[in-house]
Design a protein around this motif. Structure first.
Motif, mmCIF file in Angstrom:
data_model
loop_
_atom_site.group_PDB
_atom_site.id
_atom_site.type_symbol
_atom_site.label_atom_id
_atom_site.label_comp_id
_atom_site.label_asym_id
_atom_site.label_seq_id
_atom_site.Cartn_x
_atom_site.Cartn_y
_atom_site.Cartn_z
ATOM 1 N N SER A 142 0.720 -1.178 -0.179
ATOM 2 C CA SER A 142 0.029 0.157 0.108
ATOM 3 C C SER A 142 0.931 1.392 -0.068
ATOM 4 C CB SER A 142 -1.020 -0.140 1.302
ATOM 5 O OG SER A 142 -0.300 0.210 2.326
ATOM 6 N N PHE A 153 -5.012 2.862 -3.054
ATOM 7 C CA PHE A 153 -6.227 2.704 -3.227
ATOM 8 C C PHE A 153 -6.818 1.292 -3.267
ATOM 9 C CE2 PHE A 153 -9.511 2.363 -6.568
ATOM 10 C CZ PHE A 153 -10.617 3.210 -5.684
ATOM 11 N N MET A 154 -6.104 0.286 -3.583
ATOM 12 C CA MET A 154 -6.354 -1.029 -3.805
ATOM 13 C C MET A 154 -6.770 -1.677 -2.527
ATOM 14 S SD MET A 154 -4.583 -4.507 -5.441
ATOM 15 C CE MET A 154 -3.536 -4.252 -4.097
ATOM 16 N N SER A 158 -7.124 -0.047 0.390
ATOM 17 C CA SER A 158 -7.894 0.796 1.011
ATOM 18 C C SER A 158 -9.228 0.387 0.804
ATOM 19 C CB SER A 158 -7.750 2.127 0.844
ATOM 20 O OG SER A 158 -8.647 3.013 1.464
ATOM 21 N N THR A 159 -9.417 -0.009 -0.611
ATOM 22 C CA THR A 159 -10.826 -0.416 -1.114
ATOM 23 C C THR A 159 -11.196 -1.761 -0.474
ATOM 24 O OG1 THR A 159 -10.414 0.501 -3.245
ATOM 25 C CG2 THR A 159 -12.266 -1.056 -3.277
ATOM 26 N N SER A 185 -12.228 -1.087 3.054
ATOM 27 C CA SER A 185 -13.468 -0.192 3.119
ATOM 28 C C SER A 185 -14.515 -1.316 2.872
ATOM 29 C CB SER A 185 -13.531 0.855 2.245
ATOM 30 O OG SER A 185 -14.656 1.573 2.393
ATOM 31 N N MET A 186 -14.436 -2.309 1.956
ATOM 32 C CA MET A 186 -15.524 -3.136 1.661
ATOM 33 C C MET A 186 -15.602 -3.978 2.761
ATOM 34 S SD MET A 186 -15.271 -6.116 -1.079
ATOM 35 C CE MET A 186 -13.958 -7.048 -0.354
ATOM 36 N N HIS A 230 -8.880 2.255 7.008
ATOM 37 C CA HIS A 230 -10.173 1.908 7.518
ATOM 38 C C HIS A 230 -9.769 0.876 8.711
ATOM 39 C CE1 HIS A 230 -12.487 4.276 4.761
ATOM 40 N NE2 HIS A 230 -11.684 3.660 3.686
#
Length: 634
Positions: free
Chosen positions: A565, A573-574, A576-577, A580-581, A607
């Motif tokens: 990251s 972004f990957m 973190s996504t 977040s999901m 997150h």
């Protein structure tokens, strides 16, 4: 019925013995051969046809001895005998194709030759009976003008000699001389019988070469596909060298997919044959079931053994350039430090496990020392498993505190395993867990850790410390246990703590069977209030569909995800996504391997709910967890 002798000097003893032996051999073949391949059926076919030939000979001679000249029975029994012997000739050459590695064109040529040799006597015999110059009954007597079968048998043995001499470099010398002398003796028996105008030993003469094949390829150590000896005999040679203090070199080569590709890649087989011819004559080659080949060389036979080994390795590297199959080579020699064949096998396996492909390693003193340590650890693990003592003092519980970002406190931790052994002191997981898993000894360790963790949680709670939970790692081998859920429940119940104080950490399973088993057991234990963590998310294999099917409470992101990251904005972004999901789906996210404030900021931005790593604490004895926990108010 006793044996009999007719006027021609024929005695039934030999044919009776051959029929009995054929039945015994057929029975033993069926019992001893689990995998009934082509070679098995060819061997069985030869045994059946020899039995048929002997039976035909007995019927023919019985009627001749009793003067019962029933022409149809005599002709039928004679044809059964002769046809069966011709079939044995043909099957014998068919059988030799695999051990001699005969090419398709050469193989067809020899099959045609032996077919002609086998068929000619039958055709001539039938023509002779019809034309009146061969076998016939006349004036209550049997007339046999001549017999072509001695010439047929001689031609058959001559073809066999030609084959084994022509292809002698494709088989080890022990196999060559076995085939050569067995066929030579059978030819001598047939010749002596002919000199004395006898026919009693015809089926025996045919049976002897078949017995030679039977003992050479069905009841001996040599593998017909490679010419290598069975791995059992490697242990015997090594044990003999150890006992006699004879120096022995071992060149072990593990080739990925060797067993299957040896059958499917003609180029590999051809190159292996070339390498075999050039190098294996220098020693003995052994084949192991897992694709490992070991070539042994006795030191006393070589003045400059290093040059010999280097030449063999150089030749192998040339073969690798042509074939390209991945390999691992270990070169070892006998040493006073190791006293059993099993230790040498474990040494090779241990070194291989730490090697990357397409590398060659020579055994060093350090390798032997590591093996000794591993064997000692294995003996201790076996003793721990045998004792079944959940309080075994050799198994220590360490832990690593986990920081809760929502509360700003340490209220959870991960239990970690250590061993403290009398001869080695503290042993870390990377040393003993692979050994425990390989030898199916991990389960007892897992249950000891769970039991000791539960006891510690009970003590911390009684002292007034606030502790949400402690997670315990379990392997796939633990989950496989039918009694897994019962054992976990029983240990927690006996400790007297709430089920929710324990979390189970597991890694994702690749196989469908393991996944279904895991899903069932997770559901069962979650019903009691036990939490579940998915460990090492982001390493190797991740199937989101399966993750969604199992209601994990916490997803642990491996440090590799954190490292990825910080490389660039796209990677961040990957990751973190993903985090977040999982948050949106009510999974809490825990990042492992947080080492400094920069890592911490990245995790907060992505997150994270929980953080674990050396920034907060290295692994500590679980008793020291008190230094991180808060006392409950009141």
């Amino acid at each position: 019925m006793g044996y009999f002798t007719n006027e021609g000097g024929y005695t039934s003893v030999c044919d009776i013995a051959v029929t009995a032996l054929c039945m015994i051999v057929a029975l033993l073949l069926f019992i001893s051969n689990v995998h009934k391949n082509k070679s098995f059926w060819l061997m069985l076919g030869m045994v059946i046809f020899i039995w048929s030939a002997a039976a035909g000979s007995l019927v023919y001679q019985i009627f001749m001895a009793n003067k019962q000249l029933d022409y149809s029975i005599l002709v039928a029994s004679r044809l059964v005998n002769h046809t069966s012997l011709s079939a044995v000739q043909l099957l014998y050459v068919l059988y030799l194709r695999e051990p001699l590695w005969m090419s398709t064109s050469g193989y067809k040529r020899f099959v045609l030759s032996i077919s002609a040799v086998a068929a000619a006597p039958i055709i001539i015999d039938i023509i002779g009976m019809i034309a009146g110059f061969g076998f016939r009954v006349k004036d209550e007597s049997v007339i046999t003008s001549f017999s072509i079968y001695p010439f047929s048998f001689t031609a058959f043995v001559a073809i066999i000699f030609y084959l084994i001499i022509k292809y002698r470099n494709r088989i080890i010398r022990q196999v060559f001389w076995s085939l050569f002398f067995v066929n030579l003796i059978s030819l001598i028996v047939s010749a002596v019988q002919g000199i004395h105008r006898q026919s009693s030993f015809t089926t025996l003469a045919y049976f002897m070469p078949v017995l030679g094949l039977l003992f050479t390829f069905h009841s001996n150590p040599y593998d017909s596909e490679t010419g290598a000896a069975n791995d059992i005999y490697f242990s015997k040679e090594l044990a003999s060298c150890i006992e006699k203090n004879t120096g022995l070199y071992m060149i072990s080569c593990y080739i990925s997919g060797f067993n299957s590709r040896m059958r499917s890649m003609p180029q590999l087989k051809s190159e292996f044959y070339r390498f075999f011819k050039q190098n294996v004559k220098r020693g003995i080659l052994y084949r192991f079931p897992n694709g490992r080949l070991v070539l042994t060389l006795k030191k006393k036979r070589y003045r400059n053994s290093e040059e010999t080994i280097s030449a063999i390795l150089d030749d192998f590297y040339k073969s690798y350039e042509l074939i390209g199959l991945d390999y691992k080579i270990v070169v070892a020699e006998t040493t006073p430090e190791l006293r059993t064949p099993e230790e040498y096998i474990k040494l090779i396996e241990q070194i291989e496990s730490s090697m990357s492909y397409n590398k060659t390693r020579r055994v060093t003193d350090s390798d032997i020392s590591d093996l000794k340590d591993s064997l000692y650890i294995l003996s201790e693990l076996q003793d721990i498993s045998r004792r079944q003592d959940f309080s075994d003092e050799r198994v220590l519980v360490y832990c690593q505190p986990v920081f809760n970002l929502a509360t700003g406190k340490y209220d959870t931790a991960e239990a970690l395993m250590r061993l403290k052994l009398p001869d080695t002191g503290l042993v870390f997981p990377d040393k003993f867990i692979p050994i425990a898993e390989k030898h199916d000894l991990i389960h007892q360790l897992s249950m000891i850790i769970l039991n000791k963790t539960c006891i510690t949680i009970r003590e911390l709670m009684s002292e007034g410390y606030y502790l949400n939970r402690i997670s315990v790692n379990f392997s796939t081998l633990d989950i496989r246990q039918d009694t897994f859920c019962f054992e976990v429940q029983d240990i927690i119940e006996r400790s007297g703590i709430p089920y929710g104080k324990i979390a189970v950490e597991i890694t994702e399973s690749r196989s469908e069977l393991e996944f279904n088993r895991m899903k069932k057991k997770v559901t069962e234990l979650q019903g009691l209030g036990i939490k579940f963590y998915l460990d090492d998310f982001g390493t190797g294999y991740s199937n989101f569909e399966r993750i969604m099917e199992i209601p994990f409470d916490i997803i642990k992101f491996d440090r590799s995800m954190l490292v990825e990251s910080v490389k660039n904005d796209s990677s961040k972004f990957m990751v973190s996504t993903f985090a977040s999901m999982f948050n949106d789906l009510n999974y809490s996210v825990l990042f492992e391997g947080v080492e400094d404030e920069r890592d911490e900021r990245h995790c907060v931005d992505m997150h994270a709910r929980y953080l674990q790593g050396y920034k907060y604490s290295k692994p500590i004895p679980i008793e020291d967890l008190r230094n991180f926990l808060s006392k409950q108010a009141g």
